[in-house]
Every structure is written in structure tokens, then in C-alpha cells.
Design an enzyme around this catalytic site. Structure first.
Site, PDB file in Angstrom:
ATOM      1  CE  LYS A  13       2.570   0.152   2.089  1.00 31.02           C
ATOM      2  NZ  LYS A  13       1.912   0.988   1.054  1.00 31.02           N
ATOM      3  NE  ARG A  89      -2.742  -3.883   2.022  1.00 26.42           N
ATOM      4  CZ  ARG A  89      -1.580  -3.584   1.447  1.00 26.42           C
ATOM      5  NH1 ARG A  89      -0.450  -3.957   1.974  1.00 26.42           N
ATOM      6  NH2 ARG A  89      -1.567  -2.916   0.337  1.00 26.42           N
ATOM      7  NE  ARG A 128       4.655   1.013  -7.731  1.00 26.17           N
ATOM      8  CZ  ARG A 128       3.973   0.660  -6.647  1.00 26.17           C
ATOM      9  NH1 ARG A 128       4.506   0.817  -5.457  1.00 26.17           N
ATOM     10  NH2 ARG A 128       2.758   0.181  -6.761  1.00 26.17           N
ATOM     11  NE  ARG A 161       2.696  -3.364  -7.241  1.00 23.00           N
ATOM     12  CZ  ARG A 161       2.619  -2.951  -5.985  1.00 23.00           C
ATOM     13  NH1 ARG A 161       3.714  -2.582  -5.331  1.00 23.00           N
ATOM     14  NH2 ARG A 161       1.464  -2.902  -5.371  1.00 23.00           N
ATOM     15  NE  ARG A 172      -2.633  -1.082  -5.141  1.00 19.72           N
ATOM     16  CZ  ARG A 172      -1.600  -0.562  -5.805  1.00 19.72           C
ATOM     17  NH1 ARG A 172      -1.686  -0.316  -7.107  1.00 19.72           N
ATOM     18  NH2 ARG A 172      -0.487  -0.306  -5.171  1.00 19.72           N
TER      19      ARG A 172
HETATM   20  P1  AP5 Z   1       6.726   2.776  -3.200  1.00 20.80           P
HETATM   21  O1  AP5 Z   1       7.862   2.819  -2.237  1.00 20.80           O
HETATM   22  O2  AP5 Z   1       6.703   1.718  -4.233  1.00 20.80           O
HETATM   23  O3  AP5 Z   1       5.328   2.858  -2.407  1.00 20.80           O
HETATM   24  P2  AP5 Z   1       4.567   1.763  -1.524  1.00 20.80           P
HETATM   25  O4  AP5 Z   1       4.013   2.468  -0.336  1.00 20.80           O
HETATM   26  O5  AP5 Z   1       5.443   0.592  -1.300  1.00 20.80           O
HETATM   27  O6  AP5 Z   1       3.367   1.432  -2.501  1.00 20.80           O
HETATM   28  P3  AP5 Z   1       2.704   0.048  -2.893  1.00 20.80           P
HETATM   29  O7  AP5 Z   1       1.882   0.308  -4.124  1.00 20.80           O
HETATM   30  O8  AP5 Z   1       3.729  -1.037  -2.954  1.00 20.80           O
HETATM   31  O9  AP5 Z   1       1.757  -0.177  -1.682  1.00 20.80           O
HETATM   32  P4  AP5 Z   1       0.556  -1.135  -1.613  1.00 20.80           P
HETATM   33  O10 AP5 Z   1       0.315  -1.130  -0.161  1.00 20.80           O
HETATM   34  O11 AP5 Z   1      -0.587  -0.782  -2.465  1.00 20.80           O
HETATM   35  O12 AP5 Z   1       1.108  -2.495  -2.262  1.00 20.80           O
HETATM   36  P5  AP5 Z   1       1.595  -3.858  -1.671  1.00 20.80           P
HETATM   37  O13 AP5 Z   1       2.648  -4.392  -2.550  1.00 20.80           O
HETATM   38  O14 AP5 Z   1       1.846  -3.751  -0.220  1.00 20.80           O
HETATM   39  O15 AP5 Z   1       6.691   4.229  -3.929  1.00 20.80           O
HETATM   40  C1  AP5 Z   1       5.754   4.495  -4.970  1.00 20.80           C
HETATM   41  C2  AP5 Z   1       6.420   5.395  -6.041  1.00 20.80           C
HETATM   42  O16 AP5 Z   1       6.696   6.674  -5.469  1.00 20.80           O
HETATM   43  C3  AP5 Z   1       7.770   4.859  -6.566  1.00 20.80           C
HETATM   44  O17 AP5 Z   1       7.848   5.130  -7.942  1.00 20.80           O
HETATM   45  C4  AP5 Z   1       8.822   5.658  -5.774  1.00 20.80           C
HETATM   46  O18 AP5 Z   1      10.014   5.847  -6.509  1.00 20.80           O
HETATM   47  C5  AP5 Z   1       8.102   6.986  -5.514  1.00 20.80           C
HETATM   48  N1  AP5 Z   1       8.424   7.580  -4.206  1.00 20.80           N
HETATM   49  C6  AP5 Z   1       8.522   6.928  -3.005  1.00 20.80           C
HETATM   50  N2  AP5 Z   1       8.792   7.807  -2.011  1.00 20.80           N
HETATM   51  C7  AP5 Z   1       8.844   9.032  -2.599  1.00 20.80           C
HETATM   52  C8  AP5 Z   1       9.072  10.362  -2.088  1.00 20.80           C
HETATM   53  N3  AP5 Z   1       9.282  10.580  -0.784  1.00 20.80           N
HETATM   54  N4  AP5 Z   1       9.044  11.387  -2.966  1.00 20.80           N
HETATM   55  C9  AP5 Z   1       8.820  11.177  -4.292  1.00 20.80           C
HETATM   56  N5  AP5 Z   1       8.606   9.955  -4.837  1.00 20.80           N
HETATM   57  C10 AP5 Z   1       8.610   8.894  -3.995  1.00 20.80           C
HETATM   58  O19 AP5 Z   1       0.284  -4.771  -1.829  1.00 20.80           O
HETATM   59  C11 AP5 Z   1      -0.201  -5.126  -3.102  1.00 20.80           C
HETATM   60  C12 AP5 Z   1      -1.455  -5.961  -2.956  1.00 20.80           C
HETATM   61  O20 AP5 Z   1      -1.126  -7.194  -2.262  1.00 20.80           O
HETATM   62  C13 AP5 Z   1      -2.588  -5.348  -2.120  1.00 20.80           C
HETATM   63  O21 AP5 Z   1      -3.401  -4.500  -2.894  1.00 20.80           O
HETATM   64  C14 AP5 Z   1      -3.326  -6.607  -1.642  1.00 20.80           C
HETATM   65  O22 AP5 Z   1      -4.124  -7.139  -2.670  1.00 20.80           O
HETATM   66  C15 AP5 Z   1      -2.183  -7.579  -1.378  1.00 20.80           C
HETATM   67  N6  AP5 Z   1      -1.688  -7.505   0.012  1.00 20.80           N
HETATM   68  C16 AP5 Z   1      -0.460  -7.053   0.416  1.00 20.80           C
HETATM   69  N7  AP5 Z   1      -0.349  -7.103   1.748  1.00 20.80           N
HETATM   70  C17 AP5 Z   1      -1.526  -7.606   2.213  1.00 20.80           C
HETATM   71  C18 AP5 Z   1      -2.035  -7.870   3.520  1.00 20.80           C
HETATM   72  N8  AP5 Z   1      -1.283  -7.624   4.621  1.00 20.80           N
HETATM   73  N9  AP5 Z   1      -3.291  -8.366   3.626  1.00 20.80           N
HETATM   74  C19 AP5 Z   1      -4.040  -8.628   2.542  1.00 20.80           C
HETATM   75  N10 AP5 Z   1      -3.629  -8.380   1.276  1.00 20.80           N
HETATM   76  C20 AP5 Z   1      -2.384  -7.866   1.106  1.00 20.80           C
HETATM   77 MG    MG Z   2       5.398  -1.434  -1.907  1.00 22.30          MG
END
Ligand code: AP5
Ligand code: MG
Length: 215
Positions: A13, A89, A128, A161, A172
């Protein structure tokens, strides 16, 4: 363009939101990135969020909706459009977002579901790294920086992270299945959802998103 990216941890994402910003000038709004900035600044919201994030749990709906609402209502976002990454979410967050956009007369174009197997997610999250300054996302195997531990774009140090630990990743993924798969269904029922294959190369995922958003 007004888009939502829905998908499990590590699906790409953040990677796609950055590509949409760089190429189309759409404003990325990532709830996770905003929470991590609050944690780094040691604010009250950051301390509260961290108590959930470090366990892989969701931050409560009320504070999350308020935090995202402020940004969605900003003048900049009204002009530039947005790509939401990580929000909504829960169905409650989706309903709050729908009401907000309706009140602002800013309808959503589409919701994108990025999908991939858990095995691929685990490989991606375990390698990552992110830039401490500009947020550029790397991977030790698939997208290594030119110099170890240093961002290619702005020369700042990279970090891993704290929620990318194996047990936290498992939690997660469980939390995503329980709370966020119903969000996918919420937008499917409204006829706004399209699915892209997150296992493809980033460029191919990007093309699928841009083409789907037009259709
Ligand atoms: P990356 O682009 O970093 O993936 P991502 O989908 O952004 O993964 P996240 O871990 O950030 O998602 P998340 O939803 O768990 O975390 P968030 O920060 O939102 O890609 C991952 C890796 O793969 C990278 O190394 C990249 O280079 C590689 N890659 C990407 N695309 C690729 C491809 N096509 N091919 C090969 N490699 C690829 O949330 C964190 C925490 O915050 C949550 O757990 C929760 O506690 C809280 N939180 C956030 N939002 C909310 C909400 N709305 N409500 C409540 N709590 C929330
Ligand atoms: Mg992310």
C-alpha cells in the site's frame, strides 16, 4: 483522484501510494505513517497509538477517525485528491469516511483491494526498511538501497519498524482478517471495489490500479 487502498500488512500500500504521489500528484494519507510521526514526536496521541501498534492491535476508532478527518477536510486535499493507505480499516471507520465525503460533496472514485498470499507478505515484511526522513520504502532483497542502511533519495539513515517482528506480524495479519476484510465487502456491496494482484511487480500493480481507477 480519490482512492482507498485496502490490503494486508506488507502488500504494498505504502509503495503504491508513493508512486501515485510521485507520478500523479495525488496526496497520500497513510494512517500508519501519521501515527509513527506522532510516536516519534512523543505526543499524547503518539503514546496512546504506540500502546496498540507495538502489539499489532488497531488504534481505537474514535481517535483514528478524528486524526484522518482533519487531514481529509484540509484545503490541500480538497484540491489535490487523495489516496488513503491503511484507512478505513474497520467498517465503523468506512461509515465515518463515507459520511464525511458525502458532507463535503467529494465522492470516492474507487476502493482498491490489493491481494497476495500470506507467505509473500511474510517475506516482504521481514526484509523491509524505511527512510527516517523522506519515508522511501526499501527491501533487503527486492529493493536494496545502493549504500547499506542509507536512503538513495535523501542520504538519511534507514530503520526497521518495531512492529515488523514475527509475532507482531502474525497478530497484524489476524487483525486484518477480522476487521478489514469486512471493509472490502462494504465497498464491494457499493459497487466501488476492484481487485489487483499484489504479487506482481510494483510497476504492474501500479498500472492495474491506475487503469482500474479510470474504469
Ligand atoms: P509496503 O509498501 O511497505 O507495504 P504496506 O502495505 O504499506 O505494509 P504496512 O506494513 O505498512 O501495512 P500495515 O497496514 O500493516 O501498516 P500501517 O503502517 O498501515 O511494502 C512492504 C515491503 O514489500 C517493502 O519492503 C516493499 O519494498 C516491498 N514491496 C512492495 N510492493 C512490492 C511488490 N509489488 N513486489 C515486491 N516487493 C514489494 O499500520 C501500522 C499500525 O498502525 C497498525 O498495525 C495499527 O496498529 C495502526 N493503524 C494504522 N492505521 C489504522 C487504522 N485506520 N485504524 C486503527 N489502527 C491503525
Ligand atoms: Mg505502509
Amino acid at each position: 483522484m480519490r482512492l482507498i487502498l485496502i490490503g494486508p500488512p506488507g502488500v504494498g500500500k505504502g509503495t503504491q501510494a508513493a508512486m501515485l504521489e510521485a507520478r500523479l500528484g495525488v496526496r497520500p494519507l497513510s494512517s500508519g505513517v501519521i501515527f509513527r510521526a506522532e510516536i516519534d514526536a512523543d505526543t499524547d496521541l503518539g503514546r496512546l497509538a504506540n500502546s496498540y501498534i507495538k502489539r499489532g492491535e488497531l488504534v481505537p476508532n474514535g481517535v483514528t477517525i478524528e486524526m484522518m478527518g482533519k487531514r481529509i477536510r484540509s484545503e490541500e486535499v480538497r484540491k489535490q485528491g487523495f489516496v488513503l493507505d491503511g484507512f478505513p480499516r474497520t467498517v465503523r471507520q468506512a461509515e465515518a469516511l463515507d459520511a464525511m465525503l458525502e458532507e463535503m460533496n467529494m465522492p470516492l472514485d474507487k476502493a482498491v483491494s490489493i491481494e497476495v498470499t500470506d507467505e509473500v507478505l511474510l517475506q516482504r515484511l521481514s526484509g523491509r526498511m524505511g527512510c527516517t526522513k523522506c519515508g522511501e520504502i526499501y527491501h533487503s532483497i527486492t529493493k536494496p538501497p545502493k549504500r547499506e542502511g542509507i536512503c538513495d533519495k535523501c542520504n538519511s539513515p534507514l530503520f526497521v519498524r518495531s512492529d515488523d517482528l514475527p509475532e507482531t506480524i502474525r497478530e497484524r495479519l489476524r487483525v486484518f482478517q477480522e476487521n478489514t476484510t469486512p471493509v472490502r465487502e462494504h465497498y464491494r456491496a457499493k459497487g466501488m471495489l476492484f481487485v489487483v494482484n499484489g504479487a506482481d511487480e510494483p510497476e504492474d500493480v501500479y498500472s492495474q490500479i491506475v487503469n482500474g481507477a479510470k474504469g
